[in-house]
Design an enzyme around this catalytic site. Structure first.
Site, PDB file in Angstrom:
ATOM      1  N   ARG A   1      -6.868  -0.603   1.798  1.00  0.00           N
ATOM      2  CA  ARG A   1      -5.851  -0.889   2.815  1.00  0.00           C
ATOM      3  C   ARG A   1      -6.502  -1.258   4.137  1.00  0.00           C
ATOM      4  NH1 ARG A   1      -0.328   2.351   3.987  1.00  0.00           N
ATOM      5  NH2 ARG A   1       0.367   1.166   5.806  1.00  0.00           N
TER       6      ARG A   1
ATOM      7  N   TYR B   1       0.799  -1.224   0.000  1.00  0.00           N
ATOM      8  CA  TYR B   1       0.000   0.000   0.000  1.00  0.00           C
ATOM      9  C   TYR B   1       0.832   1.275   0.000  1.00  0.00           C
ATOM     10  CZ  TYR B   1      -4.253  -2.562   0.040  1.00  0.00           C
ATOM     11  OH  TYR B   1      -5.279  -3.386  -0.345  1.00  0.00           O
ATOM     12  N   GLU B   2       2.012   1.236   0.537  1.00  0.00           N
ATOM     13  CA  GLU B   2       2.857   2.428   0.484  1.00  0.00           C
ATOM     14  C   GLU B   2       3.455   2.586  -0.906  1.00  0.00           C
ATOM     15  OE1 GLU B   2       2.990   4.768   2.660  1.00  0.00           O
ATOM     16  OE2 GLU B   2       2.018   3.731   4.318  1.00  0.00           O
ATOM     17  N   GLY B   3       3.792   1.467  -1.531  1.00  0.00           N
ATOM     18  CA  GLY B   3       4.417   1.515  -2.850  1.00  0.00           C
ATOM     19  C   GLY B   3       5.822   2.090  -2.757  1.00  0.00           C
TER      20      GLY B   3
END
Length: 148
Positions: free
Chosen positions: A138, A14-16
């Site tokens: 998320r 989710y942060e990438g």
């Protein structure tokens, strides 16, 4: 307790990864896997040099120590690895202050296996007052990990 493989994978998903500094959805300079500051407490700036994926992974693991400690201090009932990982992901994304004031934490501290905890994760899907699809996904994945 340290973040396990499932928690780390969820956070990374989710942060990438971004090698160069960028502005997050609310305008905060960010780098790597969602880092807004470095272990030395220096804030990320838009002028910082690019980092490799390996450096970003190391930075994430180092930064997670802060959030792991905060979750450990805030959660008063025993939780399993998946529950801990989900709470660390939440805390990494939203900060310990938000976790500390949340009904999510109140419910975890009352009964970590309360099924209504899943509903508390998904309430935290806004940034800058706007619902973001990525945050909705998320939070659902954090709730799923929490109860897996």
């Amino acid at each position: 307790m340290n973040t396990g493989k499932k928690g780390l994978a969820l956070i990374k998903k989710y942060e990438g990864f971004k090698s160069k500094p960028y502005l997050d959805p609310i305008g905060i300079p960010t780098i790597g896997y969602g880092a807004t500051y470095y272990p030395n407490k220096k804030k990320v700036t838009m002028k910082d040099k690019a980092i490799s994926e390996q450096e970003a992974s190391s930075l994430l693991v180092e930064m997670l120590k802060v959030y792991e400690r905060q979750v450990s201090l805030l959660v008063r009932k025993p939780v399993n690895q998946n529950q801990f990982d989900a709470l660390v992901s939440f805390c990494y994304n939203l900060g310990a202050t938000n976790l500390s004031k949340s009904t999510l934490l109140k419910k975890v501290n009352a009964n970590p296996n309360d099924k209504t905890i899943a509903n508390e994760f998904v309430k935290w899907n806004k940034a800058g007052g706007k619902v973001l699809n990525g945050l909705t996904k998320r939070r659902k994945d954090e709730a799923a990990l929490y109860f897996s």
